[in-house]
Write an enzyme that holds these catalytic residues in place. Structure first.
Site, PDB file in Angstrom:
ATOM      1  N   ARG A  52      10.652   5.690   0.394  1.00 29.38           N
ATOM      2  CA  ARG A  52       9.270   5.878  -0.086  1.00 29.38           C
ATOM      3  C   ARG A  52       9.086   7.285  -0.661  1.00 29.38           C
ATOM      4  NH1 ARG A  52       4.457   4.455   3.999  1.00 29.38           N
ATOM      5  NH2 ARG A  52       4.977   6.488   4.848  1.00 29.38           N
ATOM      6  N   LYS A 151       2.635   8.980  -2.226  1.00 27.96           N
ATOM      7  CA  LYS A 151       2.139   9.699  -1.050  1.00 27.96           C
ATOM      8  C   LYS A 151       2.161  11.173  -1.431  1.00 27.96           C
ATOM      9  CE  LYS A 151       2.833   9.465   3.910  1.00 27.96           C
ATOM     10  NZ  LYS A 151       1.435   9.599   4.266  1.00 27.96           N
ATOM     11  N   GLU A 184      -7.923   0.399   3.411  1.00 29.48           N
ATOM     12  CA  GLU A 184      -7.229   0.970   4.572  1.00 29.48           C
ATOM     13  C   GLU A 184      -8.099   2.075   5.132  1.00 29.48           C
ATOM     14  OE1 GLU A 184      -3.579   2.899   3.246  1.00 29.48           O
ATOM     15  OE2 GLU A 184      -4.562   3.566   1.420  1.00 29.48           O
TER      16      GLU A 184
HETATM   17  N1  PMP Z   1      -2.261   4.705   4.676  1.00 29.45           N
HETATM   18  C1  PMP Z   1      -2.324   6.015   4.387  1.00 29.45           C
HETATM   19  C2  PMP Z   1      -3.300   6.475   3.359  1.00 29.45           C
HETATM   20  C3  PMP Z   1      -1.488   6.925   5.043  1.00 29.45           C
HETATM   21  O1  PMP Z   1      -1.538   8.215   4.760  1.00 29.45           O
HETATM   22  C4  PMP Z   1      -0.605   6.450   6.041  1.00 29.45           C
HETATM   23  C5  PMP Z   1       0.255   7.394   6.833  1.00 29.45           C
HETATM   24  N2  PMP Z   1       1.265   7.936   6.100  1.00 29.45           N
HETATM   25  C6  PMP Z   1      -0.562   5.077   6.302  1.00 29.45           C
HETATM   26  C7  PMP Z   1      -1.409   4.240   5.602  1.00 29.45           C
HETATM   27  C8  PMP Z   1       0.389   4.510   7.321  1.00 29.45           C
HETATM   28  O2  PMP Z   1       1.693   4.571   6.821  1.00 29.45           O
HETATM   29  P1  PMP Z   1       2.970   4.631   7.792  1.00 29.45           P
HETATM   30  O3  PMP Z   1       2.888   3.469   8.694  1.00 29.45           O
HETATM   31  O4  PMP Z   1       4.117   4.555   6.856  1.00 29.45           O
HETATM   32  O5  PMP Z   1       2.891   5.925   8.506  1.00 29.45           O
END
Ligand code: PMP
Length: 285
Positions: A52, A151, A184
């Protein structure tokens, strides 16, 4: 002992770990990052996080100056230098030092930073009784304005929603997308349980494809729980039997209340508990 921070191949004491104020990561949020966990000395789903990170970087035309294998070694040596077996890892790649203009071509060398530390995101009480969250007025960035799969170091969209949540006395806030659909929360993905079916918004709703989200969906399917990626409205969330959030740092956190509406008959619900247990087993396998 001071924490050791990795910057471009060198470990610095925390107080000496510094980058330029001309770094475009600071000036413009021009860079990418990952947040990961390690359990019993093993980084959880490291390869997925590295994939990622590389995807985020390629989407902003940023070349990471080391290979994924070198990054993996650097992560492990930073953890070892800090004697951390159970903790949190933050990988950061900034555009590097440039001039005051936006032009990324003025930045000669991307900066690779690895911070390994301990983290407790939420108190035990939230895991035992569930979180109360509110819906933010700030919507998630339009995917055509900023691809949610990047990200990036610019988290202002999420921070504005987080501030709204905090002002309402909640540590998380739910974000809708530009269509008014559930997307989210500010740093975690959302799931609901509806008549025994586990549901979460599809990636096309403008959500980050969370590593924990993926792991929880796999665990549910293996356990015979039906999983659906479907468009969700706020009404679907209010009417859900169960609701929980997932993220690398937060893991699986039950939600007991959304915008003042109690979710289900009491939190955490049965499927949330089951998936929390399965996730606990998985992370230390
Ligand atoms: N959504 C957002 C906007 C995030 O910043 C994160 C954390 N990185 C997640 C979802 C959850 O992702 P992960 O399970 O890969 O940590």
């Amino acid at each position: 002992m001071s924490l050791k921070i990795y910057i471009n191949g060198t470990l610095f004491d925390k107080q000496d770990a510094k980058i330029s104020v001309y770094d475009h990561g600071l000036l413009y949020g021009d860079g990418v990052f990952e947040g990961m966990r390690c359990y019993a000395g093993q980084v959880f789903r490291l390869r997925e996080h590295l994939d990622r990170l590389w995807t985020s970087a390629s989407k902003i035309d940023l070349t990471i100056p080391i290979s994924p294998e070198e990054m993996e070694m650097a992560v492990n040596s930073t953890l070892a230098a800090n004697d951390i077996r159970d903790g949190y890892i933050r990988l950061i790649v900034t555009r590097g030092e440039g001039t005051l203009g936006l032009d990324p071509n003025t930045c000669a060398e991307a900066q690779v930073i690895i911070i390994t530390d301990m983290i407790t995101l939420y108190p035990d009480e939230f895991y035992e009784n569930g979180l109360a969250i509110v819906t933010a007025k700030t919507i998630r960035n339009h995917p055509l304005a900023l691809d949610p799969q990047i990200k990036s170091l610019n988290y202002l969209n999420n921070i504005l929603a987080k501030i709204e949540g905090l002002k309402a006395g909640c540590v998380e806030a739910l974000m809708l997308n530009h269509e008014g659909e559930v997307a989210e929360c500010t740093g975690v993905n959302i799931f609901i349980v509806n008549a025994g079916v586990l549901q979460t918004p599809p990636v096309s709703a403008g959500v980050l494809k969370g590593v924990t989200r993926g792991a929880v969906m796999e665990l549910a399917r293996e356990d015979g729980i039906k999983v659906e990626e479907v468009t969700l409205t706020l009404e679907d969330v209010y009417a859900a039997d169960e609701c929980f959030l997932t993220g690398s740092a937060a893991e699986v956190v039950p939600v007991r209340e959304v915008d003042g509406n109690q979710i289900g008959a009491g939190s955490p619900g049965l499927i949330t508990r089951r998936l929390t247990d399965l996730y606990c087993n998985l992370r230390t396998q």
